[in-house]
Scaffold this active site. Sequence first.
Site, PDB file in Angstrom:
ATOM      1  N   ASN A 154       0.799  -1.223   0.000  1.00  0.00           N
ATOM      2  CA  ASN A 154       0.000   0.000   0.000  1.00  0.00           C
ATOM      3  C   ASN A 154       0.838   1.283   0.000  1.00  0.00           C
ATOM      4  OD1 ASN A 154       0.449  -1.126   2.775  1.00  0.00           O
ATOM      5  ND2 ASN A 154      -0.292   0.888   3.379  1.00  0.00           N
ATOM      6  N   ALA A 203     -14.243  -1.831  -0.552  1.00  0.00           N
ATOM      7  CA  ALA A 203     -15.021  -1.107  -1.564  1.00  0.00           C
ATOM      8  C   ALA A 203     -14.469   0.284  -1.835  1.00  0.00           C
ATOM      9  CB  ALA A 203     -16.476  -0.996  -1.119  1.00  0.00           C
ATOM     10  N   THR A 240     -26.082  -7.301  11.669  1.00  0.00           N
ATOM     11  CA  THR A 240     -26.991  -6.956  10.579  1.00  0.00           C
ATOM     12  C   THR A 240     -26.193  -6.508   9.356  1.00  0.00           C
ATOM     13  OG1 THR A 240     -28.674  -6.245  12.152  1.00  0.00           O
ATOM     14  CG2 THR A 240     -28.902  -5.464   9.886  1.00  0.00           C
ATOM     15  N   CYS A 326      -3.979   4.709   7.284  1.00  0.00           N
ATOM     16  CA  CYS A 326      -4.270   4.169   8.608  1.00  0.00           C
ATOM     17  C   CYS A 326      -3.193   4.521   9.611  1.00  0.00           C
ATOM     18  CB  CYS A 326      -4.405   2.646   8.541  1.00  0.00           C
ATOM     19  SG  CYS A 326      -5.701   2.103   7.419  1.00  0.00           S
TER      20      CYS A 326
END
Length: 376
Positions: A154, A203, A240, A326
Amino acid sequence: MNEEPIYFDFASTTPVNEEVYDAMSPYFLSYYGNASSSTHKQGEMASIAVEKAKNQVSKLINCDENEVFFTSGSTESIKLAISRVFYNSLDAGNHIITSKAEHKAVLDTCEDLERVGARITYLDVDDNGKLDTSLLEDSIGSDTILVALMHVNNETGVIADIGDIGTICKKHNVLFFTDATQSYGKLPLNFQDENIDLLCFNAHKIYGPKGIGGLLVKSNAKTKSGVSVKHLIDSVNLGTQNVPGIVGLGKASEVAMFKMETNYQKIQKLNTHLQQKLRQSKLGIVNAVSANRSPFILNIQLANQDAESFILGNKNVLSVSTGSACNSRLLEQSHVLKSMGLSKEKADRSIRVSFGAMTTQTQLNKLIKAIRSANS
């Protein structure tokens, strides 16, 4: 009105594609059912949307739909994959192999597991960020349960030979997990044909929404104890399902599949042009210059200015970074560049430029002008 800074930090995150946004929108306002609620129409429609997204992912990376698990992103996928394999392999071994140049999410997970008894081997990389696969094979022992090595770094864009790595792992009956966050949807990947057991992706690196990612688990993957890895991941209650996010990830995967070759060729041309200008004008040195690298990421060692001064001095004009999003808030030397043997002085002069589908030659010329001004 001031213009927005030109964005060169696509390895950190990307804007949401309009097609992706349009696909997601109805699942916020109209099709808001819980995908687990199969007793009514709204839940059924949400469940169908999740299955469609799995199909879109499977077409991009050539996996079975039932091998796709949705998570909140690569960090969760990494922690889930490594920890579940470790805790369910203790009767067979406790040894995990990774490298010193991995994403912090992998290194942090390994360090956490070391505190509870894991034995971790952190492999060295050379001055171009490349891993010697013979060192990997020599490090594998009877107690080795997992190899965790990323596909595309990265910070530097260095591409690992996951084909060779997977072959070595299969030969020694060791699971292979790869972080494909920087390659998914950008470089060709074939989950079925490669000897990869677990693979994570995100994503928001491919013009999808933040907060959604995935973990692929090969159907026949088993721990050394003989436990199905897919069953281990399937047994975890991830809560969920984020249906709008899943829809966005699916659509982003579909768009990426159709635009992959076009985007790759365009960005490779821009990357090559920037490297030529850096070399001709002696504006900087490309880190990991001799390695096989993704064109989407270029790590540049500026000739006469430290990275922090360059970034702050141009923050109203350009958006670039020093490395991983990050970890960029930490004022410390990049662990990736340090693993390659760069001195602190050289690492502190290094910036990461990452290209996207909407990057233009005009924008690149402005970046080159800024680098030239910094070196004058």
